[in-house]
Every structure is written in structure tokens, then in C-alpha cells.
Design an enzyme around this catalytic site. Structure first.
Site, PDB file in Angstrom:
ATOM      1  N   LYS A   1      35.979  41.998  40.122  1.00  0.00           N
ATOM      2  CA  LYS A   1      37.391  42.543  40.740  1.00  0.00           C
ATOM      3  C   LYS A   1      37.721  44.000  40.340  1.00  0.00           C
ATOM      4  O   LYS A   1      37.074  44.517  39.156  1.00  0.00           O
ATOM      5  CB  LYS A   1      38.288  41.468  39.813  1.00  0.00           C
ATOM      6  CG  LYS A   1      39.622  41.760  40.088  1.00  0.00           C
ATOM      7  CD  LYS A   1      40.576  40.623  39.132  1.00  0.00           C
ATOM      8  CE  LYS A   1      42.102  40.775  39.630  1.00  0.00           C
ATOM      9  NZ  LYS A   1      42.658  39.774  38.723  1.00  0.00           N
TER      10      LYS A   1
ATOM     11  N   SER B   1      45.904  36.974  41.121  1.00  0.00           N
ATOM     12  CA  SER B   1      45.379  37.956  42.069  1.00  0.00           C
ATOM     13  C   SER B   1      44.013  38.195  42.064  1.00  0.00           C
ATOM     14  O   SER B   1      43.570  39.188  42.950  1.00  0.00           O
ATOM     15  CB  SER B   1      45.989  39.247  40.891  1.00  0.00           C
ATOM     16  OG  SER B   1      45.403  38.987  39.698  1.00  0.00           O
TER      17      SER B   1
ATOM     18  N   SER C   1      45.455  34.003  37.400  1.00  0.00           N
ATOM     19  CA  SER C   1      44.820  34.728  38.150  1.00  0.00           C
ATOM     20  C   SER C   1      43.424  34.452  38.797  1.00  0.00           C
ATOM     21  O   SER C   1      42.865  34.830  39.561  1.00  0.00           O
ATOM     22  CB  SER C   1      45.250  36.445  38.061  1.00  0.00           C
ATOM     23  OG  SER C   1      46.248  36.676  38.495  1.00  0.00           O
TER      24      SER C   1
HETATM   25  N1  GLN Z   1      50.595  35.561  39.310  1.00  0.00           N
HETATM   26  C1  GLN Z   1      50.773  35.976  37.951  1.00  0.00           C
HETATM   27  C2  GLN Z   1      51.620  37.314  37.959  1.00  0.00           C
HETATM   28  O1  GLN Z   1      51.645  37.716  38.996  1.00  0.00           O
HETATM   29  C3  GLN Z   1      49.480  36.166  37.219  1.00  0.00           C
HETATM   30  C4  GLN Z   1      48.919  37.275  37.266  1.00  0.00           C
HETATM   31  C5  GLN Z   1      47.425  37.572  36.620  1.00  0.00           C
HETATM   32  O2  GLN Z   1      47.060  36.315  36.013  1.00  0.00           O
HETATM   33  N2  GLN Z   1      46.889  38.539  36.823  1.00  0.00           N
HETATM   34  O3  GLN Z   1      51.863  37.865  37.065  1.00  0.00           O
END
Ligand code: GLN
Length: 461
Positions: A77, A152, A176
Site C-alpha cells: 500500500k 482504504s 481498512s
Molecule cells: N474507513 C475508516 C476511515 O476512513 C478506516 C480507515 C483505515 O482503517 N485506514 O477512517
């Protein structure tokens, strides 16, 4: 569950008997990358020529001196540092940034013989649940390109689903790794907080940020986890406590899924089928209630936004030059280069931390988080594994969710394990009647990662 795939350990046996198969294996992934360019999965590809990319691997297979992950093809990532490659965090602000060092887990992977094939797309600074906030444009789901891959780590999950790598490394702050794994029908594992080094992962919300692994098989994930765990921590929040193993006759906690009006029919059916299947298999099941449930999502967004506003303060433009080598205009630098969602989090975070509101929001959220963590410890005195859905819905159409609050709801079932720092894994449901199966998430108590992986493996078979 989904049909068993060949594990990387099996492949290694083939490569040992015929080292040239590693070239075919790599070419297959390269060709899958070319065929899925429209899905916008990668931000940067490793441009080493094939000969150089594979030279040491081939030699080691020929000499039979292979290391644990020799030749494993890994995507990373793009918020994790890989020396010499760009690391953009999918932001305009870092679009030209070059990593000067390897994250500690990357160093461990490389030392075990893994090969980095490229850096995957994500929501900007890992904030999002659909991969639509990337400066480089959205990633689409390889199973159906009208759908989001989740976020994400959307690029990471898509890179596995599209057959472009053996495993993908992502980061999971509130879901994420698990949520995109579910949307792309692959397996996503988030170890407990502090189990893998965060050194070299770009900070979003430091008390929650966790490295996670996405793969086709649990065996591949375990193999990589083993290697990454074995690092010399440079991270002050490392958890070096001993592993605890869970017995062979586990008690499984589950929830009353029918009470959630925002959970879709498909997810409900798949969840109920899994619980039914466990009953048939004679597992001991117990219905539970999640403590402080209705507060968890707001608590997550309060804490993560507060921490994000502080972590992202370092991008002030003072040390940055523009493409002509001139200093940037500091006044406008942040507003011109951060995307809308990142700005929303920073503004919320600054507000939450400001005088007068700190006690009203931040202190309360921290208090509930602590209480919740204690209650979860109690819950795990009588329960070994907790099964929840990973997501409330199946993957949605690109550009269909406009309201941020609705988007945040995608994390409803993933934030509990994040807030309590617990290990969790998402696996696609078996016997699903859906085109893309819903996934279940299994959560276990602190320091039980290996038992969790074994249990998930048993469920899959
Ligand atoms: N979707 C969650 C957020 O936007 C989790 C993001 C993540 O785990 N990096 O905060």
C-alpha cells in the site's frame, strides 16, 4: 467457503523442482497487471527489468538455498515506505515523494526473499472506505468494475483479487484491510495493535494504526505474518507479549443480526448461514451483545480525526520545494494540496481538540474506549471467538455514496476490534447465494493471532 487456492508453500515446492516456473509465475502476474490497468490498482510499479528482478530468486532456487518467502510477489500500500520507490499516500501533497528507507516490515519481507511488485492505490492518507478519495482516481473492483473495491486499502485488496501478487500489505486503522478484503472476496488479517512494527508506515491515527495482510489463502497470510513479526522493533508501541493459544473446543459469540436495519438482506443471509453451519458442526455458540455498541463508531471517528489532525500537522510545506525548485507558498499549501476528506478530518480533529470541546468530545471518547476495552476483556473470559459481519452491505457502485456519514457506516463492524486493539480476520462466506459473497469477521482476544488464523483456516475447510 470459496474454493481452496494453491498456497505459496505449495508453489515453492514446484519452484524447487523446476526453478524456471518462477519466471512463468511472475509473468502471469505481470500480464494480469497489464490486463487490469483500467482498474487503477497500482500507483507505482517496480520497473526493474525481469532479469534483475528475479536474478537472486532464481539462483537461490537453483542452489536450493531459499529463504522463507523466496520469490513471494508482494504489493505494498502506498502509505508504507519502500526504499527508492515513490510513496504518495495517494495525495497531491506527496505525489513526488521518494522513500529514503524501508519500513521495518518491508525490510523483514525483503530479507526473507519477498519481491515488491508495486505500490497500490488507497484513499488519500488512508482515510476512506471506498478508495474514491485518492488523488490518482478511484480503483475499481476487479470482480465488477462498476463497484468500489472498498477502502482504504482498496488497491491492496484489488491487487490480490486481480491475481497480480501473492499477498498485499495494507494498513488498518478502523477496518481498512478487512473491509476491502470483504468487498473483493479475499482474506484480510489485522493483527492486534503493536504486533507488527509501524516504523515506516505513514501515521494516520497512531493509537489505532496497524499493518495488515491480504491474501488468497490463510496459509500465505500466516507465512508472511510470521516473517514480519520477527523484526527488531523500532516502534515504541510494540507489543512483545507472548502468544496465547486457544483450546480446541472454542466458544463462539455471535450477534442478533436481524436487529440492524442498515444491514442488507444479503449480508444477513450469509451471516445466518455461517452461524447455522457452525451449529451443524457442533460448535458451542453463544449470543452476545457488543458493549457500548452505539457509541463505537462516533468514538472511532472522534479519536481518529483528533489524532489525524495532529499527525498531519507536519505537512506544513516548510521543507517542500515546488517543481521549479522554489519554496512553496506556505499560506495556501495545505488547502491547495489536501483533498476534501482529509480536510474534513483535520477540521473535525482540530475542533475536537480545541479548548472547551476537548472535554466534551475527546476525553469522553477516550473514556468510552477504555471502558469498552475492559468490557471486551471480560467478554473474552467466556467466549473465544466473536463472529460479526465484516461490512453492513455488499460492495456499492462507484460514486453512489455521497453522504460522508453513510460512508462512515461501512466501518460499523470493523471499528470495535480497532478500538480495543484486538486481532481480527475477514473471510468470504461459504455457500453464499450472492455473486460477490459477504464476508464474516472473526475477532479474538489479545495475543491470540496464531489461534485465530488456525480457527479461520478450519472454518474455510
Ligand atoms: N474507513 C475508516 C476511515 O476512513 C478506516 C480507515 C483505515 O482503517 N485506514 O477512517
Amino acid at each position: 467457503m470459496t474454493t481452496p487456492k494453491k498456497t505459496f508453500r505449495d508453489l515453492q515446492k514446484h519452484f524447487l523442482s523446476r526453478p524456471e516456473l518462477i519466471i512463468e509465475h511472475y509473468r502471469q502476474y505481470k500480464s494480469n497487471i497489464s490486463n487490469t490497468l483500467n482498474n487503477n490498482i497500482f500507483i507505482t510499479l517496480n520497473d526493474l527489468p525481469e532479469k534483475e528482478f528475479l536474478s537472486e530468486t532464481l539462483l537461490r532456487y537453483k542452489n536450493e538455498t531459499i529463504r522463507q518467502l523466496e520469490g513471494m510477489i508482494v504489493s505494498v500500500k502506498d502509505n508504507i515506505n519502500v526504499r527508492g520507490m515513490k510513496m504518495t499516500c495517494a495525495s497531491a501533497l506527496l505525489s513526488e515523494h521518494q522513500s529514503l528507507y524501508d519500513a521495518q516490515i518491508i525490510e523483514a519481507l525483503k530479507n526473507a526473499g519477498a519481491l515488491i511488485i508495486g505500490k497500490t492505490n488507497l484513499d488519500e492518507f488512508a482515510m476512506g472506505s471506498s478508495n474514491e478519495t485518492s488523488y490518482f482516481g478511484p480503483t475499481s473492483n476487479p470482480l465488477d468494475s462498476s463497484l468500489v473495491p472498498g477502502g482504504s486499502s482498496g488497491g491492496a485488496a484489488a491487487s490480490v483479487a486481480a491475481g497480480t501478487c501473492d499477498i498485499a500489505i495494507g494498513s488498518d486503522t478502523g477496518g481498512s484491510v478487512r473491509q476491502p478484503a470483504a468487498f473483493c472476496a479475499v482474506t484480510g488479517f489485522k493483527p492486534g495493535y503493536g504486533k507488527l512494527s509501524r516504523y515506516g508506515l505513514t501515521a494516520f491515527a497512531s493509537s489505532l494504526d496497524t499493518i495488515g495482510i491480504i491474501g488468497k489463502t490463510i496459509d500465505d497470510i500466516s507465512l508472511a505474518y510470521d516473517v514480519m513479526k520477527d523484526t527488531n522493533f523500532k516502534d515504541r508501541t510494540a507489543n512483545n507479549e507472548a502468544d496465547i493459544s486457544i483450546g480446541q473446543k472454542p466458544v463462539i459469540g455471535y450477534i442478533d443480526i436481524n436487529k440492524y436495519e442498515f444491514v442488507s438482506k444479503e449480508v444477513k443471509n450469509d451471516y445466518i448461514n455461517v452461524i447455522q453451519h457452525l451449529k451443524v458442526k457442533n460448535y458451542k455458540l453463544e449470543r452476545i451483545e457488543l458493549p457500548f455498541e452505539k457509541y463505537l463508531l462516533p468514538v472511532y471517528y472522534i479519536i481518529s480525526s483528533a489524532e489525524a489532525s495532529s499527525n498531519l500537522a507536519r505537512y506544513d510545506g516548510i521543507r517542500i520545494k515546488n517543481s521549479n525548485g522554489q519554496p512553496v507558498d506556505i499560506e495556501s499549501f495545505r488547502s491547495a494540496n489536501f483533498g476534501e476528506e482529509v480536510k474534513r478530518r483535520i477540521l473535525n480533529g482540530v475542533y475536537i481538540l480545541s479548548e472547551g470541546y476537548y472535554d466534551r468530545y475527546f476525553s469522553k471518547a477516550e473514556y468510552i474506549r477504555q471502558k469498552f476495552t475492559c468490557e471486551m476483556e471480560k467478554l473474552f473470559l467466556n467466549t473465544d471467538y466473536l463472529i460479526l459481519p465484516t461490512t453492513p452491505t455488499l460492495p456499492f457502485k462507484i460514486a453512489s455514496v455521497k453522504d460522508p456519514k453513510e460512508m462512515y457506516r461501512s466501518d460499523y463492524f470493523t471499528v470495535p476490534a480497532s478500538l480495543a486493539g484486538l486481532p481480527a480476520i475477514s473471510i468470504p462466506c461459504y455457500n453464499s447465494g450472492n455473486n460477490i459473497p459477504a464476508s464474516i469477521q472473526i475477532i479474538s482476544s489479545k495475543n491470540t493471532e496464531y489461534s485465530l488464523l488456525d480457527f479461520a483456516c478450519k472454518l474455510k475447510n
